[in-house]
Design a protein around this motif. Sequence first.
Motif, PDB file in Angstrom:
ATOM      1  N   VAL A 186       1.223  -2.793   8.871  1.00 62.58           N
ATOM      2  CA  VAL A 186       1.576  -1.336   9.032  1.00 62.58           C
ATOM      3  C   VAL A 186       2.933  -1.200   9.550  1.00 62.58           C
ATOM      4  O   VAL A 186       2.857  -1.368  10.824  1.00 62.58           O
ATOM      5  N   PRO A 187       3.913  -0.852   8.862  1.00 58.84           N
ATOM      6  CA  PRO A 187       5.358  -0.479   9.464  1.00 58.84           C
ATOM      7  C   PRO A 187       5.221   0.490  10.401  1.00 58.84           C
ATOM      8  O   PRO A 187       4.261   1.574  10.358  1.00 58.84           O
ATOM      9  N   LYS A 188       6.011   0.296  11.563  1.00 56.46           N
ATOM     10  CA  LYS A 188       6.156   1.471  12.549  1.00 56.46           C
ATOM     11  C   LYS A 188       7.290   1.962  12.625  1.00 56.46           C
ATOM     12  O   LYS A 188       8.318   1.434  12.442  1.00 56.46           O
ATOM     13  N   ASP A 202       1.003  -1.228  -0.064  1.00 56.40           N
ATOM     14  CA  ASP A 202      -0.035  -0.070  -0.021  1.00 56.40           C
ATOM     15  C   ASP A 202       0.837   1.253  -0.231  1.00 56.40           C
ATOM     16  O   ASP A 202       0.355   2.545  -0.335  1.00 56.40           O
ATOM     17  N   ILE A 203       2.092   1.236   0.461  1.00 56.96           N
ATOM     18  CA  ILE A 203       2.914   2.279   0.183  1.00 56.96           C
ATOM     19  C   ILE A 203       4.157   2.363  -0.669  1.00 56.96           C
ATOM     20  O   ILE A 203       5.112   3.124  -0.762  1.00 56.96           O
ATOM     21  N   HIS A 207      11.402   4.628   0.503  1.00 60.02           N
ATOM     22  CA  HIS A 207       9.881   5.344   1.061  1.00 60.02           C
ATOM     23  C   HIS A 207      10.082   5.427   2.366  1.00 60.02           C
ATOM     24  O   HIS A 207      11.044   4.844   3.176  1.00 60.02           O
ATOM     25  N   MET A 208       9.581   6.702   2.874  1.00 66.36           N
ATOM     26  CA  MET A 208       9.609   6.875   4.520  1.00 66.36           C
ATOM     27  C   MET A 208       8.124   6.988   4.873  1.00 66.36           C
ATOM     28  O   MET A 208       7.423   7.758   4.382  1.00 66.36           O
ATOM     29  N   PRO A 209       7.701   6.110   5.582  1.00 62.99           N
ATOM     30  CA  PRO A 209       8.285   5.061   6.502  1.00 62.99           C
ATOM     31  C   PRO A 209       8.512   3.807   5.224  1.00 62.99           C
ATOM     32  O   PRO A 209       8.014   3.935   4.374  1.00 62.99           O
ATOM     33  N   HIS A 231       2.535   1.738  -7.002  1.00 61.25           N
ATOM     34  CA  HIS A 231       1.576   3.046  -7.175  1.00 61.25           C
ATOM     35  C   HIS A 231       1.987   3.963  -8.396  1.00 61.25           C
ATOM     36  O   HIS A 231       2.429   5.135  -8.297  1.00 61.25           O
ATOM     37  N   GLY A 232       2.559   3.461  -9.569  1.00 63.13           N
ATOM     38  CA  GLY A 232       2.848   4.124 -10.448  1.00 63.13           C
ATOM     39  C   GLY A 232       4.415   4.379 -10.698  1.00 63.13           C
ATOM     40  O   GLY A 232       4.634   5.238 -11.470  1.00 63.13           O
ATOM     41  N   ARG A 233       5.237   4.226  -9.828  1.00 63.28           N
ATOM     42  CA  ARG A 233       6.636   4.867  -9.716  1.00 63.28           C
ATOM     43  C   ARG A 233       7.469   3.518  -9.768  1.00 63.28           C
ATOM     44  O   ARG A 233       7.599   3.120  -8.602  1.00 63.28           O
ATOM     45  N   THR A 234       8.177   3.436 -10.790  1.00 65.58           N
ATOM     46  CA  THR A 234       9.195   2.293 -10.696  1.00 65.58           C
ATOM     47  C   THR A 234      10.348   2.700  -9.606  1.00 65.58           C
ATOM     48  O   THR A 234      10.883   3.726  -9.624  1.00 65.58           O
TER      49      THR A 234
END
Length: 210
Positions: A208-210, A130-131, A181-183, A136-139
């Motif tokens: 979900v990463p924390k 999901d993140i 990506h962050m996170p 999400h369209g960005r290789t």
Amino acid sequence: MKLSRKRFLLSFAAGVVLPLLIPLIDKLPKNSRLKRFLRPPGAGSEKEFLKACIGCGECANVCPNKCIEMHGLDQGLENLATPKIIARSRACTLCMACTQICPTDALKKLEPTEEGMKAVDMGKAYLSTDICYSFHGRTCGVCYRACPLPGVAMTIGLFEQPTIHQDACVGCGLCESACIHMPQAVRIVPKHELEAMKPRNELAFIKVPK
């Protein structure tokens, strides 16, 4: 010799405060402590590792990547002076130097070959699609390029979308460390947490990463 105020305070802390503080720290609920750390390559089950490790620090001294640190009191007395790796800050490159020098076999000897790498079991990587940019369209693909076992532990598809193969993932943390990506969209769940985790709670824990 005149005792300075600084030396007096240090002596007081070491002789009076610390002995009182340690039992309190050790009695903190385990879920209140930061637990997201990895053991170095070659470590067996957490119980076996803690029984064998003498906290000598040789693994940290020999690590060329300087990714191995020694625990303080943050994880309680059972982990004091034992080695840890924090994947977010600096992951393991699987050079296996630490496994060659361990004097008690708390870290079993492994060779820096593909077969040696496949024998490592530090944890498992989990991906949050999901993140993840590639979903999400960005290789992106940096996690795949960081993986020491590309095409085995991780493969990529359209738009460099990564797939983690749990049976081959060794949990070195290089993918997590590399994620831009962050996170981070990919995280390592340490083996000692997986050992304690009930299967029915596993997905909830890693979703979900924390």
